[in-house]
Design an enzyme around this catalytic site. Structure first.
Site, PDB file in Angstrom:
ATOM      1  N   ARG A  47      -2.067  10.667  -5.258  1.00 33.64           N
ATOM      2  CA  ARG A  47      -2.712   9.345  -5.202  1.00 33.64           C
ATOM      3  C   ARG A  47      -2.664   8.588  -6.537  1.00 33.64           C
ATOM      4  NH1 ARG A  47      -1.611  10.735  -1.217  1.00 33.64           N
ATOM      5  NH2 ARG A  47      -2.866  11.428   0.518  1.00 33.64           N
ATOM      6  N   SER A 102     -10.303   8.010   2.905  1.00 30.44           N
ATOM      7  CA  SER A 102     -10.976   9.048   2.102  1.00 30.44           C
ATOM      8  C   SER A 102     -11.578   8.439   0.846  1.00 30.44           C
ATOM      9  CB  SER A 102      -9.983  10.140   1.715  1.00 30.44           C
ATOM     10  OG  SER A 102      -9.570  10.805   2.876  1.00 30.44           O
ATOM     11  N   GLU A 149     -11.217   8.386  -4.789  1.00 33.11           N
ATOM     12  CA  GLU A 149      -9.842   8.019  -4.443  1.00 33.11           C
ATOM     13  C   GLU A 149      -9.748   6.488  -4.292  1.00 33.11           C
ATOM     14  OE1 GLU A 149      -7.792  10.455  -1.562  1.00 33.11           O
ATOM     15  OE2 GLU A 149      -6.884   8.685  -0.642  1.00 33.11           O
TER      16      GLU A 149
HETATM   17  C1  FAD Z   1      -8.614   4.646   8.408  1.00 30.39           C
HETATM   18  C2  FAD Z   1      -7.877   4.861   7.107  1.00 30.39           C
HETATM   19  C3  FAD Z   1      -7.012   5.944   6.971  1.00 30.39           C
HETATM   20  C4  FAD Z   1      -6.324   6.147   5.763  1.00 30.39           C
HETATM   21  N1  FAD Z   1      -5.496   7.232   5.644  1.00 30.39           N
HETATM   22  C5  FAD Z   1      -4.806   7.420   4.494  1.00 30.39           C
HETATM   23  C6  FAD Z   1      -3.905   8.521   4.356  1.00 30.39           C
HETATM   24  O1  FAD Z   1      -3.702   9.329   5.265  1.00 30.39           O
HETATM   25  N2  FAD Z   1      -3.257   8.664   3.173  1.00 30.39           N
HETATM   26  C7  FAD Z   1      -3.439   7.786   2.124  1.00 30.39           C
HETATM   27  O2  FAD Z   1      -2.804   7.961   1.078  1.00 30.39           O
HETATM   28  N3  FAD Z   1      -4.293   6.744   2.225  1.00 30.39           N
HETATM   29  C8  FAD Z   1      -4.966   6.536   3.378  1.00 30.39           C
HETATM   30  N4  FAD Z   1      -5.828   5.465   3.484  1.00 30.39           N
HETATM   31  C9  FAD Z   1      -6.010   4.549   2.332  1.00 30.39           C
HETATM   32  C10 FAD Z   1      -5.037   3.334   2.336  1.00 30.39           C
HETATM   33  O3  FAD Z   1      -4.493   3.186   3.612  1.00 30.39           O
HETATM   34  C11 FAD Z   1      -3.908   3.525   1.306  1.00 30.39           C
HETATM   35  O4  FAD Z   1      -4.435   3.725   0.002  1.00 30.39           O
HETATM   36  C12 FAD Z   1      -2.970   2.334   1.249  1.00 30.39           C
HETATM   37  O5  FAD Z   1      -1.889   2.640   0.418  1.00 30.39           O
HETATM   38  C13 FAD Z   1      -3.658   1.073   0.731  1.00 30.39           C
HETATM   39  O6  FAD Z   1      -2.707   0.005   0.753  1.00 30.39           O
HETATM   40  P1  FAD Z   1      -3.236  -1.493   0.574  1.00 30.39           P
HETATM   41  O7  FAD Z   1      -2.083  -2.413   0.671  1.00 30.39           O
HETATM   42  O8  FAD Z   1      -4.348  -1.740   1.501  1.00 30.39           O
HETATM   43  O9  FAD Z   1      -3.742  -1.465  -0.927  1.00 30.39           O
HETATM   44  P2  FAD Z   1      -5.060  -2.157  -1.508  1.00 30.39           P
HETATM   45  O10 FAD Z   1      -6.247  -1.466  -0.952  1.00 30.39           O
HETATM   46  O11 FAD Z   1      -4.978  -3.619  -1.354  1.00 30.39           O
HETATM   47  O12 FAD Z   1      -4.925  -1.776  -3.046  1.00 30.39           O
HETATM   48  C14 FAD Z   1      -4.940  -0.432  -3.456  1.00 30.39           C
HETATM   49  C15 FAD Z   1      -4.377  -0.353  -4.875  1.00 30.39           C
HETATM   50  O13 FAD Z   1      -3.014  -0.756  -4.852  1.00 30.39           O
HETATM   51  C16 FAD Z   1      -2.798  -1.827  -5.765  1.00 30.39           C
HETATM   52  N5  FAD Z   1      -1.759  -2.695  -5.242  1.00 30.39           N
HETATM   53  C17 FAD Z   1      -1.695  -3.300  -4.024  1.00 30.39           C
HETATM   54  N6  FAD Z   1      -0.532  -3.982  -3.906  1.00 30.39           N
HETATM   55  C18 FAD Z   1       0.134  -3.807  -5.081  1.00 30.39           C
HETATM   56  C19 FAD Z   1       1.389  -4.269  -5.570  1.00 30.39           C
HETATM   57  N7  FAD Z   1       2.212  -5.049  -4.855  1.00 30.39           N
HETATM   58  N8  FAD Z   1       1.752  -3.909  -6.835  1.00 30.39           N
HETATM   59  C20 FAD Z   1       0.938  -3.129  -7.595  1.00 30.39           C
HETATM   60  N9  FAD Z   1      -0.246  -2.650  -7.178  1.00 30.39           N
HETATM   61  C21 FAD Z   1      -0.643  -2.997  -5.930  1.00 30.39           C
HETATM   62  C22 FAD Z   1      -4.167  -2.514  -5.874  1.00 30.39           C
HETATM   63  O14 FAD Z   1      -4.254  -3.281  -7.067  1.00 30.39           O
HETATM   64  C23 FAD Z   1      -5.079  -1.313  -5.843  1.00 30.39           C
HETATM   65  O15 FAD Z   1      -5.088  -0.710  -7.119  1.00 30.39           O
HETATM   66  C24 FAD Z   1      -6.509   5.241   4.681  1.00 30.39           C
HETATM   67  C25 FAD Z   1      -7.362   4.133   4.832  1.00 30.39           C
HETATM   68  C26 FAD Z   1      -8.037   3.934   6.037  1.00 30.39           C
HETATM   69  C27 FAD Z   1      -8.930   2.730   6.166  1.00 30.39           C
END
Ligand code: FAD
Length: 298
Positions: free
Chosen positions: A159, A208, A280
């Protein structure tokens, strides 16, 4: 490219929690992104993807916030690879490789978010992260330069990566070799079934809350359970009964409710088993003491 002011982030995050961003810009092209980053003159900005891993403070956040759309939202499947823009959805990417019978992507099934957020978080399972499939990743520096990164540059871990926090991922190419379509489909279905059965998709959450601490300790959810916190409720937030590492917004939860559950859990886990859990999820707009209470750095 226009900087908007006081943009409500509760509508832009999966948690449906949080105050406004003082400055917010949605950028559609590389020149616009360069312009946005250069206009900050050294002020640190943050990037919002789908907001599936972010908890924003009730007071909102002062740091300028950028989100990508337009030309950053694309998927291009090639012979043995797939190229994706940072604004493309992880579900769209996974759906495409699954439909085309490409192997090795079931680890990302049912993970909400964007490709950019997935790269920042090295999203995936406990064994495989998105960077394990990366051939190259393009990022823009705060000066507006584009840098092509390989896995060895990013040094991905569980992560996290070593890529500077203020670089913006814009596009990537991933391996996507052809496999047996029936086998690929079965693996995806099984992974999706298990996730939906054991995790919480019907209520707003960030997935998580805590990183798994690793051997010799169990998973984070086991430690939360040992500390007697499964099912605990503060205000509108609950540590879910189905998965003790999820905190759901039952409706109208404040960021303070989630933070209070996190702080109590972390303290009680330490008392019970001597482990300090590490978040996380990303916490934006909080004061230093609030972050310290849940083991996060600013
Ligand atoms: C129901 C559920 C299940 C999930 N299961 C998993 C799983 O199995 N495994 C897992 O790893 N995660 C899981 N997650 C967490 C989430 O899905 C991941 O962390 C995902 O990668 C978040 O992506 P996001 O675009 O929403 O990022 P955001 O929440 O918008 O941002 C997260 C981070 O990424 C950065 N970021 C976003 N876009 C960029 C970019 N273009 N350049 C640089 N930095 C950027 C942000 O600044 C922040 O630091 C889950 C979440 C939920 C709600």
């Amino acid at each position: 490219m226009v900087w908007e002011t006081d943009v409500a982030l509760s509508a832009l995050t999966r948690y449906r929690i949080g105050g406004p961003a003082a400055r917010f810009a949605s950028v559609d092209t590389r020149p616009e992104l360069t312009e946005a980053l250069r206009s900050l003159e050294g002020a640190t900005c943050r990037v919002l993807g789908w907001g599936a891993n972010v908890l924003v403070a009730d007071r909102g956040m002062e740091e300028p916030l950028i989100t990508l759309s337009g030309e950053f939202d694309f998927l291009r499947l090639a012979y043995d690879s797939v190229e994706a823009g940072a604004a493309a959805g992880l579900p769209a990417l996974v759906g495409e490789v699954r439909r085309e019978g490409r192997t090795g992507w079931e680890f990302l099934e049912a993970v909400p978010g964007s490709v950019g957020g997935g790269l920042r978080m090295n999203a995936g399972s406990s064994e495989v992260g998105l960077w394990d499939r990366a051939i190259w990743v393009d990022a823009m520096t705060p000066a507006g330069d584009i840098v092509r990164l390989g896995r060895e540059d990013a040094q991905p871990t569980y992560r996290a990566t070593r890529v500077p926090a203020d670089w913006v991922f814009i596009a990537a190419r991933f391996t996507a070799a052809a496999g047996d379509p029936a086998e690929v489909n079965a693996k995806h279905s099984e992974r999706r079934r298990r996730k939906i059965e054991t995790q919480v998709y019907e209520l707003p959450s960030c997935g998580s809350i805590w990183k798994n601490p690793g051997p010799p300790h169990g998973s984070a959810w086991e430690l939360v359970e040992q500390a007697g916190m499964r099912g605990a409720i503060r205000g509108g937030a609950q540590i879910t009964e189905r998965h003790a590492n999820f905190i759901a917004n039952l409706g109208g939860a404040a960021a303070a409710d989630v933070l209070s559950l996190m702080a109590e859990t972390r303290r009680r886990v330490h008392e019970a088993v001597g482990v300090w859990l590490e978040p996380e999820i990303c916490l934006w707009g909080f004061e230093r003491e609030e972050l310290a209470s849940v083991g996060a750095a600013r």
